[in-house]
Design an enzyme around this catalytic site. Sequence first.
Site, short mmCIF file in Angstrom:
data_model
loop_
_atom_site.label_atom_id
_atom_site.label_comp_id
_atom_site.label_asym_id
_atom_site.label_seq_id
_atom_site.Cartn_x
_atom_site.Cartn_y
_atom_site.Cartn_z
N ASP A 56 0.81 -1.22 0.00
CA ASP A 56 0.00 0.00 0.00
C ASP A 56 0.85 1.27 0.00
O ASP A 56 2.08 1.22 0.16
CB ASP A 56 -0.98 -0.01 1.19
CG ASP A 56 -0.33 -0.50 2.48
OD1 ASP A 56 0.92 -0.44 2.59
OD2 ASP A 56 -1.05 -0.94 3.37
N ASN A 125 -7.39 -2.99 14.51
CA ASN A 125 -8.79 -3.28 14.14
C ASN A 125 -8.90 -4.50 13.21
O ASN A 125 -9.95 -4.78 12.67
CB ASN A 125 -9.43 -2.05 13.47
CG ASN A 125 -8.74 -1.64 12.17
OD1 ASN A 125 -7.78 -2.27 11.74
ND2 ASN A 125 -9.24 -0.58 11.54
N HIS A 127 -7.21 -4.92 10.38
CA HIS A 127 -6.96 -4.70 8.95
C HIS A 127 -5.67 -5.39 8.52
O HIS A 127 -4.76 -5.59 9.32
CB HIS A 127 -7.01 -3.21 8.57
CG HIS A 127 -5.82 -2.40 8.99
ND1 HIS A 127 -5.86 -1.03 9.07
CD2 HIS A 127 -4.55 -2.73 9.33
CE1 HIS A 127 -4.68 -0.58 9.44
NE2 HIS A 127 -3.88 -1.59 9.61
N GLU A 132 -9.75 -2.26 5.43
CA GLU A 132 -10.33 -1.88 6.72
C GLU A 132 -11.62 -2.68 6.96
O GLU A 132 -12.26 -3.12 6.00
CB GLU A 132 -10.67 -0.39 6.71
CG GLU A 132 -9.48 0.54 6.49
CD GLU A 132 -8.67 0.81 7.76
OE1 GLU A 132 -8.55 -0.12 8.60
OE2 GLU A 132 -8.16 1.93 7.90
P1 PGA Z 1 2.15 -1.47 12.78
O1 PGA Z 1 0.98 -1.44 11.72
O2 PGA Z 1 3.12 -2.50 12.30
O3 PGA Z 1 2.75 -0.10 12.76
O4 PGA Z 1 1.54 -1.85 14.09
C1 PGA Z 1 0.48 -2.65 11.25
C2 PGA Z 1 -0.68 -2.39 10.33
O5 PGA Z 1 -1.39 -1.39 10.53
O6 PGA Z 1 -0.90 -3.18 9.40
#
Ligand code: PGA
Length: 235
Positions: A56, A125, A127, A132
Amino acid sequence: MSRTAGSLIGKEIRKNPNLILGLATGSTPIGTYKELIRMHKEENLDFSKVISFNLDEYIGLEGIDQNSYRYFMDKELFNDINIKSENTNVPSGVADDMEKYCELYDTMIDEVGGIDLQVLGIGVNGHIAFNEPADSLSMGSFIVNLTNETISANSRFFDSIDEVPKRAISMGIGNIQKAKKIVLLANGKRKAEIIKKILEDETITTQIPASLLLLHQDVTLIVDEDAYSLVKSEA
Ligand code: PGA
């Protein structure tokens, strides 16, 4: 966690030097990338034929922007290994026609035969990439309006929450599920609730995008003690 993940990825690259490697950003994989750099420098792990695709990118950020995922990947991994820069693909967040660009990104992945090994982090959450929680999820790459939860979680990388882009381009659930092998990484107490939920509920729902990984044939979950701390031992 990072050593285990690095060693798994390293083994796949040694088995297939032309590996198509799906990569993730965020704080979770940084240790794994450090481990890959170490393996490159100390153990001659060779990335010269590896092709990478990132999950992404924020819309509106150029690759030279310090908050862009292109910048992150160059800094945390690509600059310190011998991957060819033309073999590193991070979606553009500044294409003229983003919808068309999504189709192009999918075609680029398909043209090299699909992703062999996809590295994933997970959001609090649930995702994965920027898929999302929602009533429906996208098969292919798509443009997403980030949730307030994600904007808030990611604001720690920006000077203020107002600077966090509100939209992103992301691979879809279909792109991820088509990967031949998946490694899902989770560390820290922040991730304990969501890891517990996925492993114990065993319910597949688009409201927890990572739960769809339960359908995939070859997923390795690598967690640290904190992320696993709420899981009952029999899960
Ligand atoms: P993080 O993010 O590694 O900074 O916890 C993971 C994500 O949002 O996929």
